[in-house]
Design a protein around this motif. Structure first.
Motif, PDB file in Angstrom:
ATOM      1  N   ILE A  13      47.630  39.468  23.441  1.00 48.79           N
ATOM      2  CA  ILE A  13      48.021  39.921  24.773  1.00 48.79           C
ATOM      3  C   ILE A  13      47.766  38.824  25.812  1.00 48.79           C
ATOM      4  N   ASP A  14      46.632  38.149  25.702  1.00 44.29           N
ATOM      5  CA  ASP A  14      46.326  37.050  26.623  1.00 44.29           C
ATOM      6  C   ASP A  14      47.374  35.952  26.525  1.00 44.29           C
ATOM      7  N   GLY A  15      47.766  35.612  25.302  1.00 41.00           N
ATOM      8  CA  GLY A  15      48.745  34.553  25.098  1.00 41.00           C
ATOM      9  C   GLY A  15      50.131  34.918  25.593  1.00 41.00           C
ATOM     10  N   MET A  16      50.534  36.146  25.346  1.00 39.17           N
ATOM     11  CA  MET A  16      51.878  36.578  25.748  1.00 39.17           C
ATOM     12  C   MET A  16      51.944  36.928  27.234  1.00 39.17           C
ATOM     13  N   GLY A  17      50.869  37.436  27.771  1.00 38.24           N
ATOM     14  CA  GLY A  17      50.887  37.905  29.152  1.00 38.24           C
ATOM     15  C   GLY A  17      50.521  36.863  30.177  1.00 38.24           C
ATOM     16  N   GLY A  18      50.178  35.670  29.746  1.00 36.60           N
ATOM     17  CA  GLY A  18      49.829  34.620  30.687  1.00 36.60           C
ATOM     18  C   GLY A  18      48.465  34.803  31.320  1.00 36.60           C
ATOM     19  N   PHE A  19      47.557  35.451  30.600  1.00 39.10           N
ATOM     20  CA  PHE A  19      46.216  35.683  31.129  1.00 39.10           C
ATOM     21  C   PHE A  19      45.248  34.569  30.746  1.00 39.10           C
ATOM     22  N   MET A  20      45.789  33.427  30.347  1.00 37.49           N
ATOM     23  CA  MET A  20      44.939  32.319  29.927  1.00 37.49           C
ATOM     24  C   MET A  20      44.428  31.551  31.143  1.00 37.49           C
ATOM     25  N   THR A  21      43.170  31.117  31.080  1.00 34.47           N
ATOM     26  CA  THR A  21      42.611  30.289  32.144  1.00 34.47           C
ATOM     27  C   THR A  21      42.982  28.834  31.884  1.00 34.47           C
ATOM     28  N   ASP A  22      42.622  27.970  32.797  1.00 29.54           N
ATOM     29  CA  ASP A  22      42.920  26.545  32.625  1.00 29.54           C
ATOM     30  C   ASP A  22      42.212  25.958  31.413  1.00 29.54           C
ATOM     31  N   SER A  23      41.075  26.555  31.024  1.00 34.54           N
ATOM     32  CA  SER A  23      40.324  26.033  29.882  1.00 34.54           C
ATOM     33  C   SER A  23      40.844  26.587  28.553  1.00 34.54           C
ATOM     34  N   GLY A  24      41.872  27.434  28.585  1.00 32.15           N
ATOM     35  CA  GLY A  24      42.452  27.964  27.360  1.00 32.15           C
ATOM     36  C   GLY A  24      41.797  29.238  26.865  1.00 32.15           C
ATOM     37  N   ILE A  25      40.926  29.831  27.668  1.00 33.65           N
ATOM     38  CA  ILE A  25      40.257  31.068  27.291  1.00 33.65           C
ATOM     39  C   ILE A  25      40.999  32.232  27.938  1.00 33.65           C
ATOM     40  N   GLY A  26      41.293  33.261  27.161  1.00 25.44           N
ATOM     41  CA  GLY A  26      41.976  34.432  27.695  1.00 25.44           C
ATOM     42  C   GLY A  26      41.034  35.300  28.503  1.00 25.44           C
ATOM     43  N   MET A  27      41.504  35.775  29.632  1.00 28.02           N
ATOM     44  CA  MET A  27      40.661  36.581  30.516  1.00 28.02           C
ATOM     45  C   MET A  27      40.286  37.925  29.879  1.00 28.02           C
ATOM     46  N   LEU A  28      41.231  38.584  29.218  1.00 30.94           N
ATOM     47  CA  LEU A  28      40.931  39.872  28.598  1.00 30.94           C
ATOM     48  C   LEU A  28      39.927  39.707  27.464  1.00 30.94           C
ATOM     49  N   GLY A  29      40.116  38.692  26.660  1.00 33.65           N
ATOM     50  CA  GLY A  29      39.180  38.415  25.566  1.00 33.65           C
ATOM     51  C   GLY A  29      37.800  38.061  26.076  1.00 33.65           C
ATOM     52  N   LEU A  30      37.748  37.304  27.160  1.00 30.80           N
ATOM     53  CA  LEU A  30      36.466  36.936  27.750  1.00 30.80           C
ATOM     54  C   LEU A  30      35.735  38.165  28.288  1.00 30.80           C
ATOM     55  N   LEU A  31      36.447  39.029  28.989  1.00 27.99           N
ATOM     56  CA  LEU A  31      35.836  40.248  29.520  1.00 27.99           C
ATOM     57  C   LEU A  31      35.341  41.159  28.393  1.00 27.99           C
ATOM     58  N   TYR A  32      36.138  41.273  27.331  1.00 25.67           N
ATOM     59  CA  TYR A  32      35.722  42.094  26.191  1.00 25.67           C
ATOM     60  C   TYR A  32      34.482  41.499  25.519  1.00 25.67           C
ATOM     61  N   SER A  33      34.472  40.188  25.341  1.00 28.88           N
ATOM     62  CA  SER A  33      33.319  39.532  24.712  1.00 28.88           C
ATOM     63  C   SER A  33      32.048  39.757  25.517  1.00 28.88           C
ATOM     64  N   LEU A  34      32.150  39.676  26.818  1.00 32.50           N
ATOM     65  CA  LEU A  34      30.980  39.926  27.661  1.00 32.50           C
ATOM     66  C   LEU A  34      30.546  41.384  27.581  1.00 32.50           C
ATOM     67  N   ALA A  35      31.510  42.300  27.466  1.00 32.57           N
ATOM     68  CA  ALA A  35      31.189  43.730  27.414  1.00 32.57           C
ATOM     69  C   ALA A  35      30.449  44.105  26.130  1.00 32.57           C
ATOM     70  N   VAL A  36      30.775  43.459  25.018  1.00 37.22           N
ATOM     71  CA  VAL A  36      30.148  43.824  23.739  1.00 37.22           C
ATOM     72  C   VAL A  36      29.040  42.857  23.323  1.00 37.22           C
ATOM     73  N   LEU A  37      28.663  41.938  24.203  1.00 35.13           N
ATOM     74  CA  LEU A  37      27.616  40.976  23.858  1.00 35.13           C
ATOM     75  C   LEU A  37      26.292  41.669  23.566  1.00 35.13           C
ATOM     76  N   LEU A  38      25.826  42.500  24.471  1.00 39.56           N
ATOM     77  CA  LEU A  38      24.542  43.176  24.276  1.00 39.56           C
ATOM     78  C   LEU A  38      24.563  44.137  23.081  1.00 39.56           C
ATOM     79  N   PRO A  39      25.611  44.971  22.910  1.00 37.35           N
ATOM     80  CA  PRO A  39      25.646  45.813  21.710  1.00 37.35           C
ATOM     81  C   PRO A  39      25.679  44.994  20.413  1.00 37.35           C
ATOM     82  N   SER A  40      26.338  43.857  20.428  1.00 38.49           N
ATOM     83  CA  SER A  40      26.397  43.010  19.231  1.00 38.49           C
ATOM     84  C   SER A  40      25.023  42.458  18.874  1.00 38.49           C
ATOM     85  N   ILE A  41      24.299  42.024  19.879  1.00 37.90           N
ATOM     86  CA  ILE A  41      22.944  41.514  19.631  1.00 37.90           C
ATOM     87  C   ILE A  41      22.054  42.642  19.124  1.00 37.90           C
ATOM     88  N   ALA A  42      22.173  43.820  19.750  1.00 38.84           N
ATOM     89  CA  ALA A  42      21.328  44.956  19.367  1.00 38.84           C
ATOM     90  C   ALA A  42      21.573  45.376  17.920  1.00 38.84           C
TER      91      ALA A  42
END
Length: 128
Positions: A40-69
């Motif tokens: 979705i990030d690739g098709m929707g143009g949600f990529m940042t200048d560094s090549g990281i997708g915004m939706l993927g980044l937000l999801y990764s931050l959201a599940v960081l603490l549960p993943s560690i736990a």
């Protein structure tokens, strides 16, 4: 999906134990969601200048603490301290050791981190 939601509901629960199924179902669901979000990030143009997708980044931050736990609880299931998770800081070797720990069968019966998650309320091991 139930295993995924169980981990999310216990997102700050570093106590207790997590069986292999709980850990790997959460990991599988994370990989699937990450792939979908990357598309979705690739098709929707949600990529940042560094090549990281915004939706993927937000999801990764959201599940960081549960993943560690859930990773700490998985280590508890094999009677290892959660501090072993710091092995990930050692390139390649740390990831391999943690992968081996993640696939190991948990300690049967109670250990210092709590009761066996595979047993029912009576302390009798479940068949599945």
């Amino acid at each position: 999906m139930d295993w995924y939601l169980k981990v999310l509901k216990n997102y700050v629960g570093f106590d207790g134990r997590a069986r292999r199924k709980e850990y790997w179902m959460f990991t599988l669901f994370n990989v699937i969601v990450s792939i979908v979000l990357a598309i979705i990030d690739g098709m929707g143009g949600f990529m940042t200048d560094s090549g990281i997708g915004m939706l993927g980044l937000l999801y990764s931050l959201a599940v960081l603490l549960p993943s560690i736990a859930v990773s700490v609880r998985r280590l508890h299931d094999i009677d290892k301290s959660g501090w072993w998770l710091l092995l990930i800081l050692i390139p390649l070797i740390g990831a391999i050791v943690l992968l081996v720990f993640a696939v190991m069968e948990g300690t049967r019966g109670d250990n210092r981190f709590g009761p066996d998650p595979k047993s029912d309320e009576d302390g009798v091991p479940a068949l599945a």
